[in-house]
Design a protein around this motif. Structure first.
Motif, mmCIF file in Angstrom:
data_model
loop_
_atom_site.group_PDB
_atom_site.id
_atom_site.type_symbol
_atom_site.label_atom_id
_atom_site.label_comp_id
_atom_site.label_asym_id
_atom_site.label_seq_id
_atom_site.Cartn_x
_atom_site.Cartn_y
_atom_site.Cartn_z
ATOM 1 N N ILE A 164 0.864 -1.176 0.000
ATOM 2 C CA ILE A 164 0.000 0.000 0.000
ATOM 3 C C ILE A 164 0.903 1.229 0.000
ATOM 4 C CG2 ILE A 164 -1.866 1.179 1.214
ATOM 5 C CD1 ILE A 164 -2.011 -1.597 2.807
ATOM 6 N N ARG A 165 0.702 2.093 -0.966
ATOM 7 C CA ARG A 165 1.579 3.259 -1.102
ATOM 8 C C ARG A 165 0.787 4.563 -0.964
ATOM 9 N NH1 ARG A 165 7.014 1.477 -1.993
ATOM 10 N NH2 ARG A 165 6.790 -0.631 -2.744
ATOM 11 N N PRO A 166 1.415 5.581 -0.377
ATOM 12 C CA PRO A 166 0.740 6.878 -0.319
ATOM 13 C C PRO A 166 0.781 7.557 -1.693
ATOM 14 C CG PRO A 166 2.889 7.001 0.727
ATOM 15 C CD PRO A 166 2.672 5.572 0.331
ATOM 16 N N THR A 167 -0.139 8.469 -1.918
ATOM 17 C CA THR A 167 -0.133 9.268 -3.138
ATOM 18 C C THR A 167 0.999 10.290 -3.030
ATOM 19 O OG1 THR A 167 -1.634 10.884 -2.181
ATOM 20 C CG2 THR A 167 -2.636 9.060 -3.416
ATOM 21 N N LEU A 168 1.247 11.020 -4.106
ATOM 22 C CA LEU A 168 2.276 12.058 -4.078
ATOM 23 C C LEU A 168 1.929 13.103 -3.015
ATOM 24 C CD1 LEU A 168 4.792 13.416 -5.167
ATOM 25 C CD2 LEU A 168 3.383 14.482 -6.924
ATOM 26 N N ILE A 169 0.697 13.520 -2.982
ATOM 27 C CA ILE A 169 0.267 14.483 -1.965
ATOM 28 C C ILE A 169 0.401 13.865 -0.573
ATOM 29 C CG2 ILE A 169 -1.716 15.763 -1.080
ATOM 30 C CD1 ILE A 169 -2.621 16.070 -3.998
ATOM 31 N N GLY A 170 0.054 12.592 -0.450
ATOM 32 C CA GLY A 170 0.197 11.898 0.826
ATOM 33 C C GLY A 170 1.631 11.869 1.306
ATOM 34 N N ARG A 171 2.572 11.656 0.383
ATOM 35 C CA ARG A 171 3.998 11.653 0.754
ATOM 36 C C ARG A 171 4.440 13.035 1.213
ATOM 37 N NH1 ARG A 171 4.581 8.179 -3.876
ATOM 38 N NH2 ARG A 171 5.318 9.947 -5.100
ATOM 39 N N LEU A 172 3.957 14.070 0.528
ATOM 40 C CA LEU A 172 4.310 15.439 0.920
ATOM 41 C C LEU A 172 3.743 15.782 2.300
ATOM 42 C CD1 LEU A 172 3.801 17.258 -2.484
ATOM 43 C CD2 LEU A 172 5.971 16.686 -1.382
ATOM 44 N N ILE A 173 2.516 15.358 2.553
ATOM 45 C CA ILE A 173 1.879 15.622 3.845
ATOM 46 C C ILE A 173 2.660 14.960 4.972
ATOM 47 C CG2 ILE A 173 -0.190 15.120 5.235
ATOM 48 C CD1 ILE A 173 -0.683 17.344 3.280
ATOM 49 N N THR A 174 3.196 13.744 4.729
ATOM 50 C CA THR A 174 3.905 13.032 5.795
ATOM 51 C C THR A 174 5.220 13.710 6.186
ATOM 52 O OG1 THR A 174 4.955 11.520 4.222
ATOM 53 C CG2 THR A 174 2.894 10.796 5.259
ATOM 54 N N LEU A 175 5.677 14.675 5.391
ATOM 55 C CA LEU A 175 6.852 15.435 5.802
ATOM 56 C C LEU A 175 6.532 16.315 7.007
ATOM 57 C CD1 LEU A 175 8.205 16.516 2.309
ATOM 58 C CD2 LEU A 175 9.100 14.717 3.794
ATOM 59 N N TRP A 187 -3.836 8.003 0.268
ATOM 60 C CA TRP A 187 -3.433 6.647 -0.116
ATOM 61 C C TRP A 187 -3.886 6.336 -1.535
ATOM 62 C CZ3 TRP A 187 -0.104 4.573 3.064
ATOM 63 C CH2 TRP A 187 -0.094 4.983 4.390
ATOM 64 N N GLN A 188 -3.039 5.634 -2.275
ATOM 65 C CA GLN A 188 -3.412 5.224 -3.634
ATOM 66 C C GLN A 188 -4.610 4.287 -3.572
ATOM 67 O OE1 GLN A 188 -0.056 3.662 -5.767
ATOM 68 N NE2 GLN A 188 1.150 5.514 -5.476
ATOM 69 N N ARG A 189 -5.459 4.378 -4.578
ATOM 70 C CA ARG A 189 -6.671 3.552 -4.600
ATOM 71 C C ARG A 189 -6.368 2.094 -4.912
ATOM 72 N NH1 ARG A 189 -11.911 6.029 -6.883
ATOM 73 N NH2 ARG A 189 -12.174 7.652 -5.343
ATOM 74 N N HIS A 190 -5.315 1.858 -5.660
ATOM 75 C CA HIS A 190 -4.963 0.489 -6.048
ATOM 76 C C HIS A 190 -3.717 0.056 -5.279
ATOM 77 C CE1 HIS A 190 -7.882 0.624 -9.273
ATOM 78 N NE2 HIS A 190 -7.435 1.837 -9.540
ATOM 79 N N TYR A 191 -3.754 -1.153 -4.805
ATOM 80 C CA TYR A 191 -2.613 -1.698 -4.084
ATOM 81 C C TYR A 191 -2.505 -3.176 -4.402
ATOM 82 C CZ TYR A 191 -6.573 -2.279 -0.901
ATOM 83 O OH TYR A 191 -7.790 -2.556 -0.375
ATOM 84 N N GLU A 192 -1.337 -3.714 -4.125
ATOM 85 C CA GLU A 192 -1.064 -5.115 -4.446
ATOM 86 C C GLU A 192 -1.326 -5.996 -3.241
ATOM 87 O OE1 GLU A 192 2.650 -7.778 -6.107
ATOM 88 O OE2 GLU A 192 2.650 -5.608 -6.402
#
Length: 103
Positions: free
Chosen positions: A6-17, A90-95
């Motif tokens: 499960i990966r965060p979106t680009l915006i999600g990654r920026l927010i986690t800073l 969070w990205q909508r699609h995950y593995e």
């Protein structure tokens, strides 16, 4: 075993800073119809974890080492995953990978 990537979106990654990401929750439905919810750490979920039979305490863990079968009520029949809020983090699609353990 269950492995989740499960990966965060680009915006999600920026927010986690600046802030913590919104937590993810894994909900399991057992064979008897009961449900259990657990907080899920996305990075740890990638390495995999035992999902069925459900192990919640030491007694459940000890039952795995006994040669008798695990009670059917501990068998997980349904798995769902959802963020508690701010779904856009969070990205909508995950593995998802299910891995059978060899006895």
């Amino acid at each position: 075993m269950l492995e989740l990537d499960i990966r965060p979106t680009l915006i999600g990654r920026l927010i986690t800073l600046l802030y913590k990401p919104s937590p993810l929750f894994l909900t399991l439905t057992l064979a008897d119809g009961s449900r259990r919810s657990f907080r899920l750490v996305s990075g740890m979920a990638r390495s995999g974890f035992l999902v069925s039979p459900l192990v919640e305490n030491v007694d459940d863990f000890m039952a795995l080492s006994v040669t008798s079968p695990v009670p059917d009520v501990r068998r997980v029949t349904h798995v769902s995953l959802a963020p508690s809020s701010r779904r856009w983090q969070w990205q909508r699609h995950y593995e998802v990978r299910f891995v059978a353990l060899q006895p």
